[in-house]
Design an enzyme around this catalytic site. Structure first.
Site, PDB file in Angstrom:
ATOM      1  N   CYS A 257       0.806  -1.224   0.000  1.00  0.00           N
ATOM      2  CA  CYS A 257       0.000   0.000   0.000  1.00  0.00           C
ATOM      3  C   CYS A 257       0.838   1.274   0.000  1.00  0.00           C
ATOM      4  CB  CYS A 257      -0.974  -0.013   1.183  1.00  0.00           C
ATOM      5  SG  CYS A 257      -0.202   0.039   2.816  1.00  0.00           S
ATOM      6  N   HIS A 305      -2.572   1.014   6.639  1.00  0.00           N
ATOM      7  CA  HIS A 305      -2.974   0.970   5.232  1.00  0.00           C
ATOM      8  C   HIS A 305      -3.181   2.390   4.729  1.00  0.00           C
ATOM      9  CE1 HIS A 305      -4.418  -1.011   1.605  1.00  0.00           C
ATOM     10  NE2 HIS A 305      -5.398  -0.120   1.551  1.00  0.00           N
ATOM     11  N   HIS A 317      -5.635   1.775  -4.432  1.00  0.00           N
ATOM     12  CA  HIS A 317      -4.787   1.243  -3.362  1.00  0.00           C
ATOM     13  C   HIS A 317      -4.349  -0.176  -3.708  1.00  0.00           C
ATOM     14  CE1 HIS A 317      -8.118  -1.124  -1.055  1.00  0.00           C
ATOM     15  NE2 HIS A 317      -8.544  -0.887  -2.275  1.00  0.00           N
TER      16      HIS A 317
END
Length: 343
Positions: A257, A305, A317
């Protein structure tokens, strides 16, 4: 804080194996979250090692320079002591007997005093230089030890992450192909046409905001969209759609990420650390209702994240192991913890 030994010795009962698809999905979500947390800790450990290595190198250079100064000071001190020794037998009485006048005597005494003062100054300089050299050498030694410790932490984090990923993949294999697809995409993914429309609108929206001159304000203005780099970052993120997730991945073939957002914003002229929590501290915080294309959105506290917001409640993402870089709704992830504007 370390738990008491007695508490550590008590084995934790094994959780029952998930049986239904819902239970498997819930367990997969837990493993995915813990794996991503470990992956981001591993990314931070790599950053810490590089920082420690730079500190060690700088401390070593400083120690070498200090040692050179100490050696120079010691040579000057030796020369000064030799001169003092040669003049030691030339007492004040001898100076008086050898002088032909009062002025000559005073000049001789003044020279002897200056020599003594010089020797004291050189001695003080040498002492300080040696102390500085010793302190610099100690700092270099500590910096090297820190770097070694950080490298050991990386090995530990790597082993923990590998174990989590193996559990995740093993459990994932118990699902059918259709169940795995449903797990990765609980809601249908936007079509290529929708993705193109969202990205085009985001890039167009970012451009005028970046170029517009700031209007006079009587009160502090809210943070605007990131600089013109936002459009480039969004376009670069779009170009990575479909590439596989890989922990530690920083491109060009795979990403995790924070590796994806760092890669995308590098195209926008902004350098970001390869760690979600560190990226959250790299910009201006913005509220969820004030999100603009190009903002970084975070999940978890500390963040584990991060995604790149592209407008319309969507982000690009890199989700988790086995998945690919994709566009998702912000609601795809739980534990939304904030956003920042970079650039």
């Amino acid at each position: 804080m370390t738990a008491p030994l007695a508490a550590q010795a008590v084995p934790h009962p094994q959780a029952p194996a998930p049986k239904t698809t819902a239970q498997v999905n819930a367990k997969l979500h837990d493993l995915a979250k813990s794996s991503e947390k470990l992956a981001e800790q591993l990314n931070q450990a790599h950053i810490d090692v590089r920082t420690a290595q730079r500190a060690a190198a700088q401390a070593t250079r400083t120690a070498a320079a200090a040692q050179a100064q100490a050696r120079t000071a010691q040579r000057l001190l030796a020369t000064s002591l030799a001169s003092q020794y040669k003049a030691a037998s030339f007492s004040r009485t001898a100076a008086l007997l050898a002088s032909s006048s009062t002025d000559g005597y005073l000049q001789t005494i003044q020279s002897m005093n200056l020599l003594t003062q010089h020797q004291s100054a050189v001695s003080l300089t040498a002492t300080k230089a040696i102390a500085t050299s010793n302190a610099a050498a100690a700092r270099a030694k500590a910096a090297v030890a820190t770097a070694v410790e950080k490298r050991a932490l990386i090995a530990k984090r790597q082993a923990e992450l590998n174990q989590q990923v193996r559990k995740y993949k093993s459990l994932l294999a118990t699902l059918t192909a259709a169940e795995r697809a449903k797990y990765y995409n609980p809601v249908p993914q936007p079509s290529a046409a929708v993705v193109a429309q969202v990205v085009t609108r985001a890039v167009t929206q970012a451009a005028p905001l970046a170029a517009a001159a700031p209007a006079p304000q009587t009160a502090p203005a809210p943070a605007r969209s990131a600089s013109r780099g936002a459009g480039a970052a969004i376009s670069e993120a779009r170009a990575q759609l479909g590439k596989p997730y890989q922990w530690g991945g920083s491109g060009p073939g795979s990403f995790d990420c924070s590796g994806l957002t760092a890669w995308a914003w590098r195209a926008g002229g902004v350098s970001l650390p390869h760690n979600a929590a560190a990226q959250q501290g790299s910009g201006t915080p913005v509220g969820r209702s004030d999100l603009q294309p190009g903002d970084l959105v975070f999940f978890g506290s500390p963040a584990y994240h991060v995604g790149l917001y592209v407008g319309d409640g969507m982000m690009i993402h890199a989700p988790t192991t086995g998945d690919v870089v994709k566009m998702s709704s912000l609601s795809y992830m739980s534990e939304y913890s904030g956003a920042v504007r970079v650039g």
